[in-house]
Design a protein around this motif. Structure first.
Motif, PDB file in Angstrom:
ATOM      1  N   UNK A 104      -4.261   6.346 -27.755  1.00  0.00           N
ATOM      2  CA  UNK A 104      -3.725   7.681 -27.511  1.00  0.00           C
ATOM      3  C   UNK A 104      -4.577   8.294 -26.400  1.00  0.00           C
ATOM      4  N   UNK A 105      -3.934   8.619 -25.287  1.00  0.00           N
ATOM      5  CA  UNK A 105      -4.666   9.015 -24.081  1.00  0.00           C
ATOM      6  C   UNK A 105      -4.157  10.370 -23.607  1.00  0.00           C
ATOM      7  N   UNK A 106      -5.078  11.293 -23.366  1.00  0.00           N
ATOM      8  CA  UNK A 106      -4.713  12.657 -22.983  1.00  0.00           C
ATOM      9  C   UNK A 106      -4.555  12.768 -21.461  1.00  0.00           C
ATOM     10  N   UNK A 107      -3.316  12.804 -21.000  1.00  0.00           N
ATOM     11  CA  UNK A 107      -3.062  12.792 -19.547  1.00  0.00           C
ATOM     12  C   UNK A 107      -3.392  14.133 -18.906  1.00  0.00           C
ATOM     13  N   UNK A 108      -3.270  15.212 -19.672  1.00  0.00           N
ATOM     14  CA  UNK A 108      -3.610  16.533 -19.120  1.00  0.00           C
ATOM     15  C   UNK A 108      -5.101  16.589 -18.796  1.00  0.00           C
ATOM     16  N   UNK A 131      -9.470   9.974 -24.847  1.00  0.00           N
ATOM     17  CA  UNK A 131      -8.550   9.149 -25.607  1.00  0.00           C
ATOM     18  C   UNK A 131      -9.261   8.321 -26.643  1.00  0.00           C
ATOM     19  N   UNK A 132      -8.458   7.547 -27.340  1.00  0.00           N
ATOM     20  CA  UNK A 132      -8.997   6.676 -28.376  1.00  0.00           C
ATOM     21  C   UNK A 132      -8.146   5.414 -28.394  1.00  0.00           C
ATOM     22  N   UNK A 133      -8.794   4.292 -28.719  1.00  0.00           N
ATOM     23  CA  UNK A 133      -8.088   3.027 -28.663  1.00  0.00           C
ATOM     24  C   UNK A 133      -8.612   2.141 -29.786  1.00  0.00           C
TER      25      UNK A 133
END
Lengths: 343, 678
Positions: free
Chosen positions: B564-568, B541-543
């Motif tokens: 934006x965080x990639x849950x997969x 992800x990125x913040x």
């Protein structure tokens, strides 16, 4: 000696009880716990006793001390609350101090409810592609090449070269692409699956948005019958809509189920009288049916051994049935004043 | 397909005493559903929905057949009466029959062609019952001959046409495919430029019929017509559909032809037309019957096993009941032990494809409402749930952390794509978008959230929103990557707030996040104000802060921080379960320490160094405060640390604690040129 102790305790109880403020309590503390306290005096007398009586006397004094401590604590607490209630006026009708809580979208709330209901029946939530091959979206579902759903004015297609075996890439117009994928995944029934995804169709009006959420259930096992499907729907409807809403199965036609049904629920917008949203007082909840033997074969499951049913419907539809939202498009306008209406 | 059925017309073929309402309910439960019951004038109309596979029920008589079967199965008294004249003797009434020369160029275009000439016609208005029924069905009455064709189409589902025989030049008809450049003026006065391959009829001079869709104006029946060609066909369904699509011109006739016609029903419809022409126009048969039918429609038979039927029904249905239901629908049955051989009636050859279709017929006519309701028994599968299950928990947690969920469209415009800094080339693009607004499948959710902020920024000051959705990244020769992404946007917040929220999310998901500086430029996130989120060495992800030029482009009035965080991806890492640690028996010694260090020195490095020098006595290092101030010196910051000393055998003495603290101070002084604030 025991008599003396009892007398001291009785007096202390009375005095602590009548103590009016903290300074009185402090004075009492000195009186009962200080060096010259009556119990201390007694303690000093122990040495004068018959050696056989000494241990018992010691124990009694210790017990009395702990009783006194309890009396003291209670008295102190009482004084404090008395003080608080005397000085601080509370308006119980004034609002409390809250920590800000946000809001879940209605679609998520509906999904959560649906998943909870079907989890109890042993269904597991799976995730399958929202852009999928024609094979999974249509061909394996017994939909012939000239089926209207495969026309490019009903379904969105992706600009990409087709796969020689699996065909074009499409935005799934339903969640049924999960059916054969689930069969391939599990291989051997029993299967109880739910698939919830964003789906896409080329239409927009009061009850359609080009993107919507569909929910699909799939059950495959030995000896599955139409009554099993009815039972499942009845269970769902009572749990989701409440006991006053009634469902019915109507004959319908889908390529991937046979027999096929449309499941209706009594309309809540008009109370079953007929309105612009419903058909003669009934709202279509969704489609359902017994899985077509050809679909089982496409998923490499022997239709002679196993049968099953599938059902699917738009989440948005169930929401409009439940919340009386007059226009489904409201759900995706994301006006904060709309979103914050629902917790 | 929707069809309007005047109830009085229906009752002509279904003789029953039951009320219209009861009939409508019975139909809805077992057959085509009645969507509305309407009153037009004196006539009660059922608005029915017929499923697309049931072309046979797309007519008044078809609905009558359904109604009768359904009522019979429910033990309601009813009988089916066929329309008159379906099997007339069509021999000429005259000794010198007229001749018509027919040429069919390609038999695939027209599997059955029937026609007959009638003369002695007196053109006049149709009888009242025909005019009323047509108008109740939404068709304008014209004259007694033209009305017959519409009447029969509605009644039997078989479209037909009538020509003025004397306008067919040369008494010749050639049925063929249209060629490029041909055009025809149809009955409604419109001229259609035909695509190649439409089915047309030409007489000896010109095109006179756009077959299956609408007749030509040049050969139409008029007030002066004396001799009429009654004309009933079946056409190639695909060819009709192609023409209606190409011309964007669909008529009642075309919508029936393009779904396929019962070939066995063609001649009875012509016969019925002759019957009505005799009744209403004084017609006499003036030619031999023309019936060109090269390949007779094959009848279908299937074996139906009663055990299989009962497995579907979940009850034991009497065999005689099944047989009775099938017969009432026109199926023929031959009984064997435990199974029947079923012959499908001609009008159902299209939709009955297997024994399961027969099971459907029996089940629906018997009535789904008469079947019991039973939850399935049997073992429940033991399967791993997908990443979606945790999403429900996560969304709820975010809600309680004060965020509001939005759902925005996953299809975005080219403009929105450009703003998110992606090239259209590597993005999933639709080949048939609905509008320019919805042309690409989004690779990131953040621009949609920024849009939502714009919409709401004058309604509310602090907007804290999130969305969870799949995003789409195109892949060569495969389906796009479709990872589940959580995106968050906060206004009125700073980097540390969105980072803290990300850390909360890590806790909720039971994962450990690492934050590192961006190494590559990001299209949306400000390089110096953002961090990548990693688990182990994978970026998940990125913040950080959204670039100010993007905020300006969206016309957002405040700053926006986002994650934006990639849950997969996160789902693939095992979740961390903390083991129990015994609670310390002896209280710790707490020492605070304020130091001044270089502004750019990462706090993480500072803590690492402290931990590496200190003995096991140091249990925890917490950051109490970080601030910058000109008094501290240029490019410096002050950090207040809380050191917690603890041991298992007792409370550390102040000497023990001080010794470690001094060691830490001297190490920090050496390594970072830190100064201790007094």
């Amino acid at each position: 000696m025991e008599k003396r102790i009892r007398k001291i305790l009785n007096e202390a109880a009375k005095e602590f009880e009548s103590a009016g403020d903290e300074s009185e309590i402090d004075q009492l503390y000195v009186k009962y716990f200080g060096k010259k306290s009556p119990l201390n005096k007694l303690t000093k007398k122990i040495s004068t006793l018959d050696p056989a009586l000494k241990p018992k006397a010691g124990q009694n004094i210790n017990k009395a001390k702990s009783t006194l401590e309890k009396l003291f604590d209670r008295a102190k607490r009482n004084v404090k609350t008395k003080k608080a209630s005397a000085t601080k006026y509370i308006d119980v009708t004034a609002p409390g101090k809250k920590i800000t809580i946000g809001h879940l979208h209605l679609v998520s709330q509906a999904i959560e409810e649906i998943v909870t209901i079907f989890s109890k029946l042993g269904y597991s939530l799976q995730s399958y592609p929202e852009i999928d091959w024609d094979w999974y979206a249509f061909e394996s579902l017994n939909m012939p090449k000239d089926h209207p759903a495969r026309d490019d004015w009903e379904t969105f297609f992706v600009k990409a070269p087709p796969n020689p075996k699996l065909g074009n890439q499409v935005l799934t117009p339903h969640t049924s692409n999960g059916q054969v994928r689930e069969m391939e995944n599990v291989k051997k029934p029993p299967i109880r699956m739910i698939n919830i995804a964003r789906c896409y169709r080329r239409q927009i009006d009061i009850s359609h948005t080009p993107m919507f959420h569909q929910f699909e259930g799939l059950l495959i096992d030995k000896n599955i019958s139409i009554p099993n499907l009815k039972g499942t729907f009845d269970y769902f409807t009572t749990n989701f809509f409440g006991k006053n809403r009634v469902t019915r199965l109507r004959p319908h036609h889908f390529r991937f189920t046979e027999p096929s049904f449309e499941v209706d629920v009594t309309c809540d917008v008009c109370g079953g009288k007929s309105c612009r949203i419903c058909k003669s007082g009934w709202l279509e909840l969704g489609g359902a049916g017994m899985i077509h033997p050809k679909v089982l074969e496409a998923g490499k499951i022997d239709p002679k051994k196993y049968s099953g049913f599938a059902f699917g419907w738009g989440i948005e539809r169930t929401i409009s049935m439940k919340t009386k939202i007059p226009d489904i498009r409201l759900l995706y306008q994301n006006d904060i004043r709309f979103l914050e209406q629902f917790s | 397909m929707n069809i309007s059925v005047p109830v009085s017309w229906l009752r002509e073929y279904v003789k029953t005493d039951i009320t219209a309402k009861t009939l409508a309910n019975a139909l809805s439960l077992s057959g085509p559903s009645v969507e509305k019951i309407e009153k037009r004038g004196n006539e009660l109309i059922f608005e029915l929905e017929v499923t697309t596979n049931r072309t046979d029920a797309y007519s008044i008589f078809g609905i009558a057949r359904e109604s009768n079967a359904i009522l019979n199965a429910q033990s309601l008294k009813s009988s089916l009466v066929k329309p008159g004249g379906l099997n007339l003797n069509l021999d000429p009434d005259k000794s010198k029959p007229l001749l018509l020369d027919i040429v069919i160029k390609d038999k695939n275009l027209c599997p059955r062609f029937t026609a007959i000439i009638v003369d002695n016609i007196k053109i006049q208005p149709s009888p009242a019952y025909i005019r009323n029924r047509l108008s109740a069905s939404g068709i304008r009455a014209i004259n007694n001959i033209v009305d017959i064709s519409n009447y029969i189409m509605l009644e039997l589902g078989q479209p037909m046409h009538t020509f003025d025989f004397d306008k067919i030049k040369g008494a010749k008809m050639t049925l063929r495919k249209s060629q490029k450049g041909e055009s025809i003026k149809t009955l409604d006065g419109n001229i259609h430029k035909l695509p190649e391959g439409s089915i047309v009829i030409e007489d000896s001079e010109r095109l006179i019929d756009l077959c299956g869709i609408m007749g030509g104006l040049n050969s139409t029946v008029s007030r002066r017509t004396k001799r009429v060609l009654l004309f009933t066909q079946a056409y190639n369904a695909q060819a009709i559909r192609k023409t209606t699509q190409a011309l964007a011109f669909r008529t009642e006739a075309a919508s029936r032809f393009e779904k396929g016609i019962d070939l066995e029903g063609v001649l009875p419809a012509l016969s019925r037309a002759v019957y009505l022409a005799k009744q209403t126009a004084g017609a006499q048969i003036a030619s031999e019957l023309i019936d060109i039918y090269p390949d007779k429609q094959k009848s279908k038979t299937f074996r139906l096993n009663f055990n299989k039927l009962n497995n579907y029904l979940g009850i034991n249905l009497e065999q005689s009941k099944s047989v009775q239901i099938l017969k009432s629908l026109g199926f023929q049955t031959k009984q064997n032990p435990n199974q029947i051989v079923v012959t499908v009636p001609s009008w159902r050859t299209q939709d009955i494809e297997s024994d399961v279709d027969l099971i459907e017929e029996i089940a629906r006519i018997y009535g789904y409402h008469n079947l019991p309701s039973k939850l399935p028994t049997g073992e429940t599968p033991n399967l791993q749930e997908s990443e979606l299950k945790n999403v429900i928990t996560l969304k709820n947690a975010l809600k309680y952390l004060g965020l509001t969920e939005v759902i925005t469209y996953s299809i975005i415009s080219k403009k929105s794509l450009r703003i998110s800094g992606r090239s259209a080339k590597n993005t999933v693009e639709l080949s048939n978008p609905l509008t320019e607004e919805w042309q690409y499948m989004r690779p990131t959710i953040i621009p949609s959230l920024l849009d939502t902020i714009v919409k709401n920024q004058y309604i509310k000051d602090d907007i804290n929103i999130f969305e969870v959705a799949k995003t789409y990244l195109s892949k060569k020769a495969d389906l796009p990557t479709q990872d589940l992404i959580l995106s968050i946007c906060l206004t009125d917040s700073d980097f540390y707030q969105i980072k803290g929220l990300s850390e909360n999310i890590a806790n909720i998901l039971h994962r450990q996040f690492k934050f590192e500086k961006l190494t590559r430029n990001h299209p949306l996130f400000d390089h110096s104000q953002s961090a990548v989120i990693k688990i182990d060495d994978e970026q998940v992800g990125i913040v950080g802060s959204i670039k100010s030029n993007i905020i300006d482009a969206f016309r957002i009035k405040s700053e926006v921080v986002a994650a934006e965080i990639n849950l997969t991806k996160i789902d693939k890492f095992p979740s961390i379960l903390n083991n129990f640690k015994p609670i310390a028996k002896y209280p710790p010694v707490v020492e605070d320490l304020s130091i001044i260090i270089a502004k750019v020195l990462p706090i993480e490095d500072l803590i690492q160094q402290i931990k590496s020098t200190a003995s096991t006595l140091l249990k925890e290092v917490n950051i109490l405060d970080v601030f910058e101030n000109p008094n501290l010196g240029e490019n410096k910051k002050s950090v207040t640390l809380r050191l917690i000393f603890q041991k298992t055998s007792g409370t550390p003495t102040s000497d023990e604690a001080n010794e470690v603290k001094e060691k830490i101070i001297s190490h920090l002084e050496k390594t970072f040129r830190a100064k201790v604030r007094k």
